[in-house]
Motif scaffolding. Structure first.
Motif, PDB file in Angstrom:
ATOM      1  N   GLU A 178       0.819  -1.212   0.000  1.00  0.00           N
ATOM      2  CA  GLU A 178       0.000   0.000   0.000  1.00  0.00           C
ATOM      3  C   GLU A 178       0.852   1.261   0.000  1.00  0.00           C
ATOM      4  O   GLU A 178       0.496   2.268  -0.616  1.00  0.00           O
ATOM      5  N   GLU A 179       1.987   1.216   0.725  1.00  0.00           N
ATOM      6  CA  GLU A 179       2.841   2.396   0.833  1.00  0.00           C
ATOM      7  C   GLU A 179       3.892   2.467  -0.276  1.00  0.00           C
ATOM      8  O   GLU A 179       4.781   3.312  -0.259  1.00  0.00           O
ATOM      9  N   GLU A 180       3.768   1.587  -1.259  1.00  0.00           N
ATOM     10  CA  GLU A 180       4.763   1.510  -2.331  1.00  0.00           C
ATOM     11  C   GLU A 180       4.824   2.805  -3.138  1.00  0.00           C
ATOM     12  O   GLU A 180       3.800   3.417  -3.456  1.00  0.00           O
ATOM     13  N   VAL A 181       6.042   3.210  -3.492  1.00  0.00           N
ATOM     14  CA  VAL A 181       6.234   4.384  -4.348  1.00  0.00           C
ATOM     15  C   VAL A 181       5.845   4.015  -5.773  1.00  0.00           C
ATOM     16  O   VAL A 181       6.386   3.073  -6.350  1.00  0.00           O
ATOM     17  N   SER A 182       4.895   4.749  -6.346  1.00  0.00           N
ATOM     18  CA  SER A 182       4.420   4.433  -7.695  1.00  0.00           C
ATOM     19  C   SER A 182       4.780   5.513  -8.709  1.00  0.00           C
ATOM     20  O   SER A 182       4.317   5.479  -9.847  1.00  0.00           O
ATOM     21  N   ASP A 183       5.611   6.460  -8.313  1.00  0.00           N
ATOM     22  CA  ASP A 183       6.063   7.493  -9.248  1.00  0.00           C
ATOM     23  C   ASP A 183       7.196   6.954 -10.119  1.00  0.00           C
ATOM     24  O   ASP A 183       8.091   6.258  -9.622  1.00  0.00           O
ATOM     25  N   ARG A 184       7.150   7.277 -11.396  1.00  0.00           N
ATOM     26  CA  ARG A 184       8.207   6.890 -12.327  1.00  0.00           C
ATOM     27  C   ARG A 184       8.721   8.141 -13.039  1.00  0.00           C
ATOM     28  O   ARG A 184       7.963   9.068 -13.331  1.00  0.00           O
ATOM     29  N   ALA A 185      10.003   8.136 -13.342  1.00  0.00           N
ATOM     30  CA  ALA A 185      10.672   9.336 -13.842  1.00  0.00           C
ATOM     31  C   ALA A 185      10.647   9.427 -15.366  1.00  0.00           C
ATOM     32  O   ALA A 185      10.788   8.425 -16.069  1.00  0.00           O
ATOM     33  N   ALA A 186      10.479  10.652 -15.839  1.00  0.00           N
ATOM     34  CA  ALA A 186      10.608  10.970 -17.258  1.00  0.00           C
ATOM     35  C   ALA A 186      11.682  12.052 -17.372  1.00  0.00           C
ATOM     36  O   ALA A 186      11.459  13.196 -16.982  1.00  0.00           O
ATOM     37  N   LEU A 187      12.843  11.673 -17.876  1.00  0.00           N
ATOM     38  CA  LEU A 187      13.989  12.585 -17.928  1.00  0.00           C
ATOM     39  C   LEU A 187      14.210  13.076 -19.352  1.00  0.00           C
ATOM     40  O   LEU A 187      14.346  12.278 -20.279  1.00  0.00           O
ATOM     41  N   GLN A 188      14.272  14.394 -19.506  1.00  0.00           N
ATOM     42  CA  GLN A 188      14.575  15.008 -20.799  1.00  0.00           C
ATOM     43  C   GLN A 188      15.946  15.681 -20.728  1.00  0.00           C
ATOM     44  O   GLN A 188      16.230  16.425 -19.782  1.00  0.00           O
ATOM     45  N   VAL A 189      16.780  15.430 -21.720  1.00  0.00           N
ATOM     46  CA  VAL A 189      18.083  16.072 -21.805  1.00  0.00           C
ATOM     47  C   VAL A 189      18.197  16.721 -23.176  1.00  0.00           C
ATOM     48  O   VAL A 189      17.972  16.070 -24.204  1.00  0.00           O
TER      49      VAL A 189
END
Length: 339
Positions: free
Chosen positions: A128-139
């Motif tokens: 339930e407390e799991e981090v569900s954010d995923r990164a989108a990196l632009q360079v």
């Protein structure tokens, strides 16, 4: 407030090298670990070119040509190879200035596609407390400017949130590793009523039952049972003037419960079977955990998932081989050795 990604300096150098070699854009995966307080990126991996792209170092000129399916397949293959505690944290794109403004939408689609694919293969459910954010990196390949945003993959309507991207040297040098060996002996009956002797479906059902046993198992860390919310390094002394600890956590024993108690009793049934699958062998697993006051439950969870993923991945590879060599509908009665 957005999330903060602490990134291995070598990742920055890798991205810089890619920006000079590939035009007008190049994509790839970010590998690392999530925690409640901060996230860690320790590796970046470029999307491999398709056969028709291998002769040159150029990509199609429009972002619409980004092959979402190809990147997702790459993420699935990379995920299979990762030890416990590490996962695909997100995706990156290095693009020319004229393409940068349109790259965020492309990254968003890829992130949700990857998560959908990886979720289908899992035999465990996120906490339930799991981090569900995923990164989108632009360079930006011209200015080297970095823009990092996150998306909540549990929310299909999630909008982009800003995130900090901070480089750090020797980020994972003093991470902790946990090793264990689990003996596997799983007997899976193939019901006579099962259509076309659905090998993969029956095996998945058997693995699901086995994975619940692993989830309910007792884990001994250095011979001790520790409370989930205690710090993993509690009671260990730091070396003077060093961030590393004098004792490396490595010896873990897995005790599978033989009985789940009276509340879990089930009635025995007799079923007509046409064959069976036996999964036998020893699975050696390893998990890595960050050294920022990790909890016991974080370490145990990482190791549990590596045990379950390792056996599931090996079975998937066997199915792929059987389909290639024997056909999808061939009746099979095999003894699988998963050592």
């Amino acid at each position: 407030m957005g999330r903060t990604y602490f990134v291995e300096e070598a990742v920055g150098q890798y991205l810089s090298d890619l920006s000079t070699k590939f035009k007008p854009y190049v994509t790839g995966l970010l590998i690392g670990q999530c925690s409640s307080q901060r996230d860690y990126v320790i590796r970046a991996v470029r999307t491999p070119p398709k056969e028709e792209q291998k002769e040159g170092n150029t990509s199609p000129s429009k972002l619409e040509s980004i092959d979402e399916e190809w990147i997702t397949a790459h993420a699935s293959q990379v995920s299979r190879m990762l030890p416990g505690g590490l996962l695909v944290l997100g995706v990156f794109i290095i693009a020319t200035p004229e393409l940068s403004k349109d790259s965020q939408n492309a990254l968003r689609k890829v992130i949700f596609s990857i998560e959908k694919s990886l979720t289908k293969r899992r035999l465990w459910k996120p906490a339930e407390e799991e981090v569900s954010d995923r990164a989108a990196l632009q360079v930006c390949s011209a200015t080297k400017k970095i823009v990092c945003r996150t998306y909540d993959v549990q929310d299909p309507k999630s909008s982009a949130k800003p995130a900090d991207w901070k480089y750090q040297s020797a980020l994972s040098a003093s991470w902790l590793s946990l090793d264990c060996t689990v003996n596997v002996n799983i007997h899976i009956p193939l019901l006579a009523t099962s259509p076309n002797h659905d090998l993969e479906k029956n095996t998945k059902n058997g693995l699901n039952r086995w994975s619940k046993q692993i989830e309910d198992s007792v884990f001994l860390i250095n011979g001790q049972v520790k409370d989930d919310d205690t710090e993993l390094l509690e009671g260990q002394k730091k070396l003077r003037g060093n961030t590393q600890y004098s004792t490396q956590i490595s010896d873990v024993k897995v005790l599978t419960q033989l009985s789940q108690g009276s509340s879990h009793r089930s009635t025995a049934t007799v079923q007509v079977c046409s064959g069976s699958i036996n999964l036998k062998g020893a699975v050696k697993c390893r998990a890595y955990v960050h050294n920022n006051k990790p909890k016991v439950k974080e370490a145990v969870q990482a190791l549990k998932r590596d045990i379950i993923n390792t056996l599931n991945d090996r079975c998937e590879i066997l199915f792929e081989d059987l389909i290639i060599n024997e056909g999808p509908h061939k009746k099979i009665n095999h003894l699988f050795n998963v050592c």
